[in-house]
Design a protein around this motif. Structure first.
Motif, PDB file in Angstrom:
ATOM      1  N   MET A  13       0.823  -1.212   0.000  1.00 38.69           N
ATOM      2  CA  MET A  13       0.000   0.000   0.000  1.00 38.69           C
ATOM      3  C   MET A  13       0.860   1.266   0.000  1.00 38.69           C
ATOM      4  O   MET A  13       0.365   2.340  -0.347  1.00 38.69           O
ATOM      5  CB  MET A  13      -0.914  -0.002   1.221  1.00 38.69           C
ATOM      6  CG  MET A  13      -0.184   0.021   2.555  1.00 38.69           C
ATOM      7  SD  MET A  13      -1.277  -0.189   3.996  1.00 38.69           S
ATOM      8  CE  MET A  13      -2.161   1.354   4.000  1.00 38.69           C
ATOM      9  N   ASN A  14       2.137   1.140   0.366  1.00 39.00           N
ATOM     10  CA  ASN A  14       3.033   2.289   0.298  1.00 39.00           C
ATOM     11  C   ASN A  14       3.313   2.716  -1.134  1.00 39.00           C
ATOM     12  O   ASN A  14       3.614   3.875  -1.403  1.00 39.00           O
ATOM     13  CB  ASN A  14       4.349   1.980   1.015  1.00 39.00           C
ATOM     14  CG  ASN A  14       5.017   0.719   0.490  1.00 39.00           C
ATOM     15  OD1 ASN A  14       4.363  -0.250   0.141  1.00 39.00           O
ATOM     16  ND2 ASN A  14       6.348   0.714   0.457  1.00 39.00           N
ATOM     17  N   HIS A  15       3.192   1.795  -2.077  1.00 41.45           N
ATOM     18  CA  HIS A  15       3.454   2.095  -3.488  1.00 41.45           C
ATOM     19  C   HIS A  15       2.176   2.234  -4.316  1.00 41.45           C
ATOM     20  O   HIS A  15       2.163   2.967  -5.304  1.00 41.45           O
ATOM     21  CB  HIS A  15       4.334   1.005  -4.098  1.00 41.45           C
ATOM     22  CG  HIS A  15       5.697   0.941  -3.512  1.00 41.45           C
ATOM     23  ND1 HIS A  15       6.515  -0.147  -3.618  1.00 41.45           N
ATOM     24  CD2 HIS A  15       6.398   1.869  -2.790  1.00 41.45           C
ATOM     25  CE1 HIS A  15       7.659   0.088  -3.001  1.00 41.45           C
ATOM     26  NE2 HIS A  15       7.609   1.303  -2.485  1.00 41.45           N
ATOM     27  N   LEU A  16       1.129   1.502  -3.943  1.00 44.41           N
ATOM     28  CA  LEU A  16      -0.158   1.587  -4.643  1.00 44.41           C
ATOM     29  C   LEU A  16      -1.248   1.505  -3.575  1.00 44.41           C
ATOM     30  O   LEU A  16      -1.615   0.418  -3.129  1.00 44.41           O
ATOM     31  CB  LEU A  16      -0.299   0.455  -5.662  1.00 44.41           C
ATOM     32  CG  LEU A  16      -1.609   0.454  -6.472  1.00 44.41           C
ATOM     33  CD1 LEU A  16      -1.733   1.724  -7.323  1.00 44.41           C
ATOM     34  CD2 LEU A  16      -1.704  -0.787  -7.345  1.00 44.41           C
ATOM     35  N   ILE A  17      -1.757   2.673  -3.197  1.00 46.70           N
ATOM     36  CA  ILE A  17      -2.679   2.735  -2.056  1.00 46.70           C
ATOM     37  C   ILE A  17      -4.140   2.538  -2.456  1.00 46.70           C
ATOM     38  O   ILE A  17      -5.008   2.355  -1.591  1.00 46.70           O
ATOM     39  CB  ILE A  17      -2.510   4.066  -1.296  1.00 46.70           C
ATOM     40  CG1 ILE A  17      -3.080   3.940   0.118  1.00 46.70           C
ATOM     41  CG2 ILE A  17      -3.137   5.227  -2.076  1.00 46.70           C
ATOM     42  CD1 ILE A  17      -2.813   5.117   1.005  1.00 46.70           C
ATOM     43  N   ARG A  18      -4.451   2.529  -3.746  1.00 46.32           N
ATOM     44  CA  ARG A  18      -5.853   2.468  -4.162  1.00 46.32           C
ATOM     45  C   ARG A  18      -6.603   1.267  -3.577  1.00 46.32           C
ATOM     46  O   ARG A  18      -7.754   1.413  -3.140  1.00 46.32           O
ATOM     47  CB  ARG A  18      -5.963   2.461  -5.682  1.00 46.32           C
ATOM     48  CG  ARG A  18      -5.476   3.749  -6.353  1.00 46.32           C
ATOM     49  CD  ARG A  18      -5.790   3.783  -7.843  1.00 46.32           C
ATOM     50  NE  ARG A  18      -7.206   3.948  -8.077  1.00 46.32           N
ATOM     51  CZ  ARG A  18      -8.018   2.985  -8.473  1.00 46.32           C
ATOM     52  NH1 ARG A  18      -7.554   1.765  -8.685  1.00 46.32           N
ATOM     53  NH2 ARG A  18      -9.297   3.220  -8.652  1.00 46.32           N
ATOM     54  N   PRO A  19      -6.023   0.054  -3.536  1.00 44.09           N
ATOM     55  CA  PRO A  19      -6.773  -1.068  -2.937  1.00 44.09           C
ATOM     56  C   PRO A  19      -7.129  -0.837  -1.468  1.00 44.09           C
ATOM     57  O   PRO A  19      -8.223  -1.192  -1.031  1.00 44.09           O
ATOM     58  CB  PRO A  19      -5.822  -2.261  -3.119  1.00 44.09           C
ATOM     59  CG  PRO A  19      -5.005  -1.906  -4.318  1.00 44.09           C
ATOM     60  CD  PRO A  19      -4.784  -0.425  -4.190  1.00 44.09           C
ATOM     61  N   SER A  20      -6.218  -0.230  -0.712  1.00 42.97           N
ATOM     62  CA  SER A  20      -6.492   0.041   0.704  1.00 42.97           C
ATOM     63  C   SER A  20      -7.434   1.221   0.886  1.00 42.97           C
ATOM     64  O   SER A  20      -8.273   1.228   1.785  1.00 42.97           O
ATOM     65  CB  SER A  20      -5.181   0.326   1.447  1.00 42.97           C
ATOM     66  OG  SER A  20      -4.307  -0.769   1.373  1.00 42.97           O
TER      67      SER A  20
END
Length: 391
Positions: free
Chosen positions: A309-316
């Motif tokens: 989530m540090n690199h791609l936060i959209r799912p979280s």
């Protein structure tokens, strides 16, 4: 995305991704500039006589910006940092529209000194602030009212922006006070446009059409009072499919979107503007990550990546689901949860998904990461930011 000779390939020119892992050091965003050009040309062809101002917040990579500038795009920005990045990437001040709800005095001052094309105003206090700063600089600020039509679209509530309980835009009932402010600062403010933006991931257009018709009537009325009013900015927000690859259907939806827009606004005496972001770059990027562990419990199997989530936060953040594929085609698959290294239970990309039979040190691609990926990345847990590569 498809496999050719068992290697995952990106974009219409089928560019292999495996070659990019030779000197792999950490998770890497990969952007296909040719794919971006193809998408831009499709949108500019559909939205005839409309100037596209690319939403820099979607992906501020300098090479991406340079490519879009070379194709004729302007830049839609929401901070002084984005203004500076746009200028560094070759845009001129007259190519830039400045949006955003929280512009500081310093940011407004710098924007006015630079002479950017237009400031999209989000509130009466902001309009008063711009007027006062422009007066102190002996300048006349070109402003557009971002008006909130209180119309809903079918999207995630976190990315809907056109309802009266959203922080974005101004209610139509505020127009008398806004016009009074223009009169107060008649030497330092000029109303040049009306702006609309209902939100992101729009795949159905009945609410959008309703909003256009509502603001068209407002625009016509305002033109009688503001002789400099000549721009209608109908925003962005056209969505893409994250659950499948269907570029033909997306282009069909683009045609529907353009038809509605031009049917409603085509007879106005004005210049049309748009602020696309995701549709132009979303599919054109992937995040390459490496498998660190295959962790099996009594309940399930986890594939632990070096990216989360540090690199791609959209799912979280949005419960968004990005498809994940192995870089090398695997004949067997198993059901797993794909997770990251971050110390949060929400650091999950996908749950109970079928993935090719991977081992430690194998690589995967997280698809459709060209928009709101790196631009929202962080150094949480003091992990490094990901790399970026343009191909």
């Amino acid at each position: 995305m498809e496999y050719i000779n068992n290697e995952l390939c990106l974009g219409p020119l089928k560019k292999s991704l495996s070659v990019l892992t030779t000197d792999y050091m950490r998770p890497t965003y990969v952007y296909d500039l040719d794919f971006i050009a193809q998408r831009y040309k499709a949108m500019s062809g559909a939205l005839k006589n409309t100037r596209l101002f690319y939403a820099v917040k979607a992906n501020p990579n300098a090479q991406v910006l340079q490519k879009l500038k070379s194709l004729g795009a302007g830049a839609d920005v929401v901070s002084l940092g984005e203004i500076k990045r746009a200028l560094e990437s070759g845009f001129q001040p007259q190519d830039i529209v400045y949006s955003g709800v929280g512009k500081t005095k310093h940011e407004i001052t710098e924007a006015l000194k630079l002479g950017i094309l237009q400031i999209n105003v989000e509130s009466l206090p902001e309009l008063e602030r711009i007027g006062a700063i422009a007066k102190s600089l002996n300048k006349k600020a070109a402003v557009a009212f971002r008006l909130n039509p209180d119309v809903s679209i079918q999207t995630h509530p976190y990315i809907a922006t056109g309802l009266k309980d959203n922080k974005f835009g101004m209610e139509l009932s505020s127009l008398p006070k806004l016009m009074a402010c223009l009169d107060k600062f008649s030497d330092s403010l000029e109303l040049v446009g009306v702006s609309l933006h209902l939100g992101s991931q729009m795949l159905e257009f009945s609410g959008y059409e309703e909003a256009l018709k509502k603001l068209k009537a407002v625009f016509i009325d305002l033109q009688k009072k503001a002789p400099g009013l000549r721009k209608f900015d109908f925003g962005g927000g056209l969505g893409i499919f994250y659950d499948r690859t269907d570029l033909e259907l997306e282009e069909s939806l683009l045609q529907d979107y353009a038809k509605i827009t031009l049917n409603v606004l085509g007879d106005l005496d004005c210049d049309l503007q748009s602020e696309p972001g995701r549709w132009l770059v979303g599919h054109c990027g992937v995040l390459i990550a490496q498998v660190q562990y295959i962790k099996t419990t009594s309940e399930k199997t986890f594939v632990v990546l070096d990216s989360g989530m540090n690199h791609l936060i959209r799912p979280s953040l949005y419960e968004a689901q990005h498809r994940i594929m192995t870089l090398k085609k695997q004949n067997e698959s198993h059901t797993v949860d794909i997770v990251g290294p971050i110390c949060e239970s929400s650091d999950v990309f996908l749950k109970s998904v079928s993935l090719g039979q991977v081992r430690e040190d194998d690589f995967v691609a997280i698809l459709d990461g060209g928009a709101y990926g790196y631009s929202m990345a962080s150094v949480y847990n003091l992990h490094e930011l990901p790399n970026e590569i343009c191909i």
